[in-house]
Scaffold this motif. Structure first.
Motif, PDB file in Angstrom:
ATOM      1  N   SER A  59       0.778  -1.242   0.000  1.00  0.00           N
ATOM      2  CA  SER A  59       0.000   0.000   0.000  1.00  0.00           C
ATOM      3  C   SER A  59       0.809   1.291   0.000  1.00  0.00           C
ATOM      4  CB  SER A  59      -0.922   0.025   1.231  1.00  0.00           C
ATOM      5  OG  SER A  59      -1.698  -1.133   1.278  1.00  0.00           O
ATOM      6  N   ILE A  60       2.127   1.184   0.184  1.00  0.00           N
ATOM      7  CA  ILE A  60       2.899   2.421   0.334  1.00  0.00           C
ATOM      8  C   ILE A  60       4.071   2.453  -0.643  1.00  0.00           C
ATOM      9  CG2 ILE A  60       4.256   3.827   1.963  1.00  0.00           C
ATOM     10  CD1 ILE A  60       2.610   2.355   4.179  1.00  0.00           C
ATOM     11  N   GLY A  61       4.277   3.609  -1.234  1.00  0.00           N
ATOM     12  CA  GLY A  61       5.458   3.823  -2.064  1.00  0.00           C
ATOM     13  C   GLY A  61       6.322   4.879  -1.403  1.00  0.00           C
ATOM     14  N   PHE A  62       7.635   4.694  -1.473  1.00  0.00           N
ATOM     15  CA  PHE A  62       8.539   5.671  -0.850  1.00  0.00           C
ATOM     16  C   PHE A  62       9.441   6.305  -1.906  1.00  0.00           C
ATOM     17  CE2 PHE A  62       7.531   2.972   2.760  1.00  0.00           C
ATOM     18  CZ  PHE A  62       7.427   3.872   3.822  1.00  0.00           C
ATOM     19  N   VAL A  63       9.627   7.619  -1.764  1.00  0.00           N
ATOM     20  CA  VAL A  63      10.645   8.311  -2.574  1.00  0.00           C
ATOM     21  C   VAL A  63      11.553   9.027  -1.578  1.00  0.00           C
ATOM     22  CG1 VAL A  63      11.096  10.057  -4.349  1.00  0.00           C
ATOM     23  CG2 VAL A  63       9.041   8.642  -4.508  1.00  0.00           C
ATOM     24  N   PHE A  64      12.864   8.777  -1.717  1.00  0.00           N
ATOM     25  CA  PHE A  64      13.804   9.333  -0.738  1.00  0.00           C
ATOM     26  C   PHE A  64      14.619  10.469  -1.346  1.00  0.00           C
ATOM     27  CE2 PHE A  64      13.177   4.833   0.192  1.00  0.00           C
ATOM     28  CZ  PHE A  64      12.746   4.881   1.509  1.00  0.00           C
ATOM     29  N   GLN A  65      15.168  11.267  -0.448  1.00  0.00           N
ATOM     30  CA  GLN A  65      16.023  12.384  -0.863  1.00  0.00           C
ATOM     31  C   GLN A  65      17.227  11.897  -1.671  1.00  0.00           C
ATOM     32  OE1 GLN A  65      17.109  14.727   2.543  1.00  0.00           O
ATOM     33  NE2 GLN A  65      18.967  15.498   1.568  1.00  0.00           N
ATOM     34  N   PRO A  83      10.098  -3.871  -5.989  1.00  0.00           N
ATOM     35  CA  PRO A  83       9.000  -3.924  -5.010  1.00  0.00           C
ATOM     36  C   PRO A  83       7.945  -4.977  -5.355  1.00  0.00           C
ATOM     37  CG  PRO A  83       9.485  -1.666  -5.599  1.00  0.00           C
ATOM     38  CD  PRO A  83      10.260  -2.519  -6.541  1.00  0.00           C
ATOM     39  N   LEU A  84       7.776  -5.256  -6.639  1.00  0.00           N
ATOM     40  CA  LEU A  84       6.807  -6.294  -7.030  1.00  0.00           C
ATOM     41  C   LEU A  84       7.263  -7.665  -6.534  1.00  0.00           C
ATOM     42  CD1 LEU A  84       6.050  -5.192 -10.718  1.00  0.00           C
ATOM     43  CD2 LEU A  84       4.568  -4.904  -8.729  1.00  0.00           C
ATOM     44  N   VAL A 126       5.139   1.536  -8.821  1.00  0.00           N
ATOM     45  CA  VAL A 126       4.957   0.282  -9.548  1.00  0.00           C
ATOM     46  C   VAL A 126       3.903  -0.631  -8.897  1.00  0.00           C
ATOM     47  CG1 VAL A 126       6.775  -1.118  -8.444  1.00  0.00           C
ATOM     48  CG2 VAL A 126       6.255  -1.440 -10.873  1.00  0.00           C
ATOM     49  N   THR A 127       3.763  -0.549  -7.588  1.00  0.00           N
ATOM     50  CA  THR A 127       2.800  -1.432  -6.899  1.00  0.00           C
ATOM     51  C   THR A 127       1.405  -0.810  -6.818  1.00  0.00           C
ATOM     52  OG1 THR A 127       3.456  -0.520  -4.773  1.00  0.00           O
ATOM     53  CG2 THR A 127       4.603  -2.517  -5.479  1.00  0.00           C
ATOM     54  N   GLU A 128       1.257   0.356  -7.463  1.00  0.00           N
ATOM     55  CA  GLU A 128      -0.008   1.107  -7.404  1.00  0.00           C
ATOM     56  C   GLU A 128      -0.440   1.292  -5.949  1.00  0.00           C
ATOM     57  OE1 GLU A 128      -2.138  -1.557  -9.864  1.00  0.00           O
ATOM     58  OE2 GLU A 128      -1.489  -0.617 -11.712  1.00  0.00           O
ATOM     59  N   PRO A 129       0.428   1.978  -5.169  1.00  0.00           N
ATOM     60  CA  PRO A 129       0.186   2.067  -3.727  1.00  0.00           C
ATOM     61  C   PRO A 129      -0.970   3.005  -3.387  1.00  0.00           C
ATOM     62  CG  PRO A 129       2.059   3.403  -4.323  1.00  0.00           C
ATOM     63  CD  PRO A 129       1.636   2.713  -5.572  1.00  0.00           C
ATOM     64  N   THR A 130      -1.462   2.835  -2.159  1.00  0.00           N
ATOM     65  CA  THR A 130      -2.514   3.715  -1.653  1.00  0.00           C
ATOM     66  C   THR A 130      -1.988   5.131  -1.513  1.00  0.00           C
ATOM     67  OG1 THR A 130      -3.331   1.835  -0.408  1.00  0.00           O
ATOM     68  CG2 THR A 130      -4.164   3.987   0.260  1.00  0.00           C
ATOM     69  N   VAL A 131      -0.769   5.228  -1.032  1.00  0.00           N
ATOM     70  CA  VAL A 131      -0.170   6.547  -0.846  1.00  0.00           C
ATOM     71  C   VAL A 131       1.334   6.480  -1.121  1.00  0.00           C
ATOM     72  CG1 VAL A 131       0.113   6.189   1.659  1.00  0.00           C
ATOM     73  CG2 VAL A 131       0.037   8.506   0.780  1.00  0.00           C
ATOM     74  N   VAL A 132       1.855   7.553  -1.731  1.00  0.00           N
ATOM     75  CA  VAL A 132       3.305   7.659  -1.941  1.00  0.00           C
ATOM     76  C   VAL A 132       3.836   8.691  -0.950  1.00  0.00           C
ATOM     77  CG1 VAL A 132       5.153   8.284  -3.552  1.00  0.00           C
ATOM     78  CG2 VAL A 132       3.142   7.054  -4.382  1.00  0.00           C
ATOM     79  N   LEU A 133       4.808   8.269  -0.151  1.00  0.00           N
ATOM     80  CA  LEU A 133       5.408   9.168   0.833  1.00  0.00           C
ATOM     81  C   LEU A 133       6.777   9.582   0.319  1.00  0.00           C
ATOM     82  CD1 LEU A 133       4.474   7.058   3.992  1.00  0.00           C
ATOM     83  CD2 LEU A 133       3.214   9.008   3.036  1.00  0.00           C
ATOM     84  N   ALA A 134       6.988  10.872   0.186  1.00  0.00           N
ATOM     85  CA  ALA A 134       8.247  11.356  -0.394  1.00  0.00           C
ATOM     86  C   ALA A 134       8.920  12.289   0.603  1.00  0.00           C
ATOM     87  CB  ALA A 134       7.970  12.067  -1.708  1.00  0.00           C
ATOM     88  N   ASP A 135      10.137  11.909   0.987  1.00  0.00           N
ATOM     89  CA  ASP A 135      10.875  12.699   1.971  1.00  0.00           C
ATOM     90  C   ASP A 135      11.926  13.531   1.239  1.00  0.00           C
ATOM     91  OD1 ASP A 135      11.854  13.720   4.286  1.00  0.00           O
ATOM     92  OD2 ASP A 135      12.593  11.825   5.103  1.00  0.00           O
ATOM     93  N   GLU A 136      11.702  14.845   1.166  1.00  0.00           N
ATOM     94  CA  GLU A 136      12.617  15.785   0.493  1.00  0.00           C
ATOM     95  C   GLU A 136      13.042  15.268  -0.888  1.00  0.00           C
ATOM     96  OE1 GLU A 136      13.049  18.596   1.737  1.00  0.00           O
ATOM     97  OE2 GLU A 136      13.127  18.532   3.927  1.00  0.00           O
ATOM     98  N   PRO A 137      12.120  15.022  -1.796  1.00  0.00           N
ATOM     99  CA  PRO A 137      12.475  14.377  -3.072  1.00  0.00           C
ATOM    100  C   PRO A 137      13.327  15.237  -4.002  1.00  0.00           C
ATOM    101  CG  PRO A 137      10.195  15.113  -3.128  1.00  0.00           C
ATOM    102  CD  PRO A 137      10.681  15.352  -1.738  1.00  0.00           C
ATOM    103  N   ALA A 180      -2.759   8.883  -8.123  1.00  0.00           N
ATOM    104  CA  ALA A 180      -1.932   8.482  -6.985  1.00  0.00           C
ATOM    105  C   ALA A 180      -1.922   9.575  -5.925  1.00  0.00           C
ATOM    106  CB  ALA A 180      -0.509   8.201  -7.462  1.00  0.00           C
ATOM    107  N   THR A 181      -1.950   9.155  -4.654  1.00  0.00           N
ATOM    108  CA  THR A 181      -1.945  10.093  -3.530  1.00  0.00           C
ATOM    109  C   THR A 181      -0.502  10.343  -3.107  1.00  0.00           C
ATOM    110  OG1 THR A 181      -4.020   9.078  -2.836  1.00  0.00           O
ATOM    111  CG2 THR A 181      -2.884  10.455  -1.201  1.00  0.00           C
TER     112      THR A 181
END
Lengths: 453, 241
Positions: free
Chosen positions: B87-93, B110-111, B167-178, B203-204
């Motif tokens: 459910s979650i996608g992450f994008v990091f700095q 992730p798949l 790629v996983t079609e997550p519920t929410v994408v959390l991006a920390d200082e992208p 996408a959220t």
């Protein structure tokens, strides 16, 4: 993208580190394989030499074995000709040869040495012991060589004996009388059996029987079967046949020596003792009823215990090598885990569970181990095969030093199972060594791992 | 608007020697499906802590976190890992791509880790297999599918990271200082792409950021101050500053 591909990619991240670690595993396995090959080779060579020297089974008259270190000639097998015919006709017997072994003094010029004398049947003894192949100078005994002998090459060196020389043998007859015999040296042997090489004098059985007053007798019969591995069965069959119908030996008479006050002329003519004139009824016959038998393994158990001890020492060395290789893997994998802490955090963020992280790092340790083990098996196998063909010459002093019948050239013996076991061990140790770093990675807190710099 | 992430009364503190330093002091926040939200505030205000707890990477001391209808704060680590993978996608700095994998493999990872292939039927599996390359192509990396991160620029790497997050079609994408590790031009490109993904795929996105550029693309901006929400407002979110 599968797990194997990932593991291979993982171990190729830092090629130099992978090369060093895989090299350490390979080196440890190479050393182990070569060591094992030499251990097996030397054990096999020793076994072969021992069997050649001892035969598959040795038969004695009952009671001989307990006293054999004193080379007694008064516990002998009688009715030899008949017994030999019976033994040679038995199922499973491929060859048999009779022998009289006795102790004494070998004198040559002003030099003398305690000797080990063996009265042998030249032809059958050669079939069992291959003495003719071991002649260094001169020739091997023939059945017609009356009062001739072969001597060990070390004794020949010590007493300055050359082919054609005459040496004097001082010994006792089976009745305990001193006797001295002159023998002409027709050949010098290098048998690699330290006992023969250093003190051995081989003469015809017929001469030994005559000089020791043991007509139609021998102290031992050496019997070969088809397979030395079945020597125990051969021994049991021989004893069952030969001892069938044998009555227990009556207790010896209290004293065979003449009474103190009895006057006995020394060196009386025609006396059976070869000297003492003792009333016949007081003389105990040197031949005994009944047989006892021992296999080549029983007769040389000290050598095999020594080999076992050697194996134990090698086990310790092997364990040290394995521990060193394992430490190398642990170090490499721990470095990998520390270097990739942040990446572990990312994997966890992507949904990797602890067991998946464990799997990733264990997969890498296994791959690393497989690469090192494969290289080790190839290198060790190749090196072992070269040494199997070429061998290592341990020098002339070797067999004398270790007092074991062995060739001076030591050959490795590479067995396929040895390579499979080494590969399995390398892989197992790699997995075992990878467990701790992998578990450490799997137990990381995702947030801490992501913050790691 | 359907809520995909609900946070209620969240508190979290960290031990610093003998002291406990509060990072969050009772945060309430609801993120609706398809929202493009910036979480802003000075360093130490609790942005990353909130993002970590919302992303099931950390657990709160108190409060509730409801992700796509499931309360997650008390779940065991294995179950939280499953939720992250699903459910979650992450994008990091710092992009955090796996250096030995190609762009396509990074986007596909992730798949594999989340067991998406394992759960899918044949048709779904075939669709999933195509998805990493499709996303990368959509993000302008059609020529770079088989390149490794070391052979790519910062912007390209961050685009791979975005594909990996989506790629996983997550519920929410959390991006920390992208955008923190990108120049302003590349940062703008990335934000435009993220906005496109938001609009095209619904996408959220929830960003933790200091960057005015990121804020300018978000319709909603939530300000955290000393572990509390001090402001929650909306704006045009068209990138204009």
């Amino acid at each position: 993208m599968n797990n194997l591909k990932l593991a291979i990619r993982g171990v190729t991240r830092n090629k130099r580190r992978t090369l060093i670690t895989a090299g350490a595993i390979a080196l440890a396995l190479t050393a182990m394989i070569v060591m094992n090959a030499f251990m097996d080779g030397s054990t096999k060579q020793t076994e072969d030499k021992v069997i050649e020297s001892t035969g598959h089974v040795e038969l004695y008259a009952t009671g001989y074995y307990d006293k054999m270190r004193t080379f007694p000639t008064d516990i002998a097998i009688g009715d030899l000709d008949k017994t030999m015919v019976e033994i040679r006709g038995m199922d499973g017997v491929t060859d048999a040869t009779a022998r009289i072994t006795f102790g004494g003094l070998t004198v040559h010029g002003n030099d003398e040495i305690a000797g080990l004398f063996m009265g042998i049947e030249p032809e059958s003894a050669d079939r069992v012991h291959h003495f003719a192949d071991q002649v260094q100078t001169g020739r091997y005994l023939t059945p017609d060589d009356r009062d001739a002998c072969n001597v060990g090459y070390r004794m020949a060196e010590l007493l300055h004996i050359e082919v054609g020389d005459t040496l004097t043998v001082v010994t006792q007859t089976a009745y305990g009388a001193l006797t001295a015999v002159d023998l002409t040296v027709v050949g010098i042997l290098a048998t690699l059996n330290p006992m023969i090489d250093e003190a051995g004098v081989l003469l015809r059985l017929a001469d030994a029987q005559r000089h020791l007053e043991l007509p139609d007798a021998a102290t031992s019969i050496i019997v070969n079967g088809e397979d030395p591995g079945k020597a125990e069965k051969l021994r049991d069959d021989l004893l069952a046949t030969l001892n069938a119908g044998v009555k227990p030996e009556p207790k010896p008479t209290e004293s065979v020596a003449p009474a103190d006050d009895e006057e006995v002329p020394l060196f009386a003519e025609g006396a059976p003792t070869g000297g003492f004139a003792v009333p016949k009824e007081q003389v105990e016959a040197p031949t005994k009823a009944g047989f006892e038998g021992y296999t080549w393994y029983q007769l040389n158990y000290l050598i095999f215990e020594l080999l076992d001890f050697k194996n134990q020492i090698m086990d310790i060395i092997r364990a040290i090598m394995v521990i060193l290789a394992a430490a190398m893997i642990v170090n490499t994998m721990l470095t990998n885990v520390f270097e990739r802490t942040r990446e572990i955090g990312v994997l966890m963020a992507m949904g990797a569970k602890g067991r998946q992280i464990l799997g990733i790092f264990l997969g890498e340790a296994t791959t690393l181990g497989a690469i090192g083990s494969l290289a080790g098996v190839i290198l060790g196998g190749a090196f072992g095969l070269v040494l199997q063909n070429v061998g290592i010459d341990l020098g002339d002093q070797f067999t004398t030093l270790i007092k074991i019948p062995m060739d001076r050239v030591l050959y490795a013996l590479v067995r396929p199972m040895m390579l499979i076991n080494a590969f399995g061990l390398g892989l197992f140790i790699s997995i075992l060594a990878g467990l701790y770093p992998a578990a450490k990675a799997a137990r990381m807190q995702p947030t801490k791992a992501l913050r790691y710099n | 608007m359907e809520a995909v992430l609900e946070i209620r009364g969240l508190t979290k503190s960290y031990e610093l020697g003998h002291l406990r330093a509060p990072a969050l002091r009772g945060v309430d926040l609801t993120i609706g499906r398809g929202e493009f939200t910036a979480l802003v505030g000075p360093s130490g205000s609790g942005k990353t802590t909130l993002l970590n707890i919302a992303g099931c990477l950390d657990v709160p001391d108190e409060g509730r976190v409801i992700l796509a209808g499931e309360e997650v704060q008390n779940l065991k680590s294995g179950r939280r890992a499953e939720i992250r993978g699903r459910s979650i996608g992450f994008v990091f700095q710092t992009f955090n791509l796996i250096p030995v994998l190609t762009a396509r493999e990074n986007a596909e990872y992730p798949l594999i880790l989340g067991g998406h292939y394992r759960r899918a039927d044949a048709a779904e599996k075939a669709r999933l297999r195509k998805r990493p390359a499709e996303l990368l192509t959509e993000l302008g990396l059609a020529e770079y599918l088989n390149r490794r991160p070391d052979d790519m620029s910062g912007g390209q790497r961050q685009r791979v990271a975005i594909a990996r997050a989506l790629v996983t079609e997550p519920t929410v994408v959390l991006a920390d200082e992208p955008t923190a590790n990108l120049d302003s031009h590349t940062g703008t490109e990335i934000m435009k792409l993220l906005k496109e993904m938001n609009e095209r795929h619904g996408a959220t996105f929830l960003f933790a950021t200091h960057d005015p550029l990121v804020m300018s693309y978000c319709r909603r901006v939530v300000t955290l101050t000393d572990g509390r929400i001090s402001n929650d407002g909306t704006q045009a979110g068209d990138g204009a500053r």
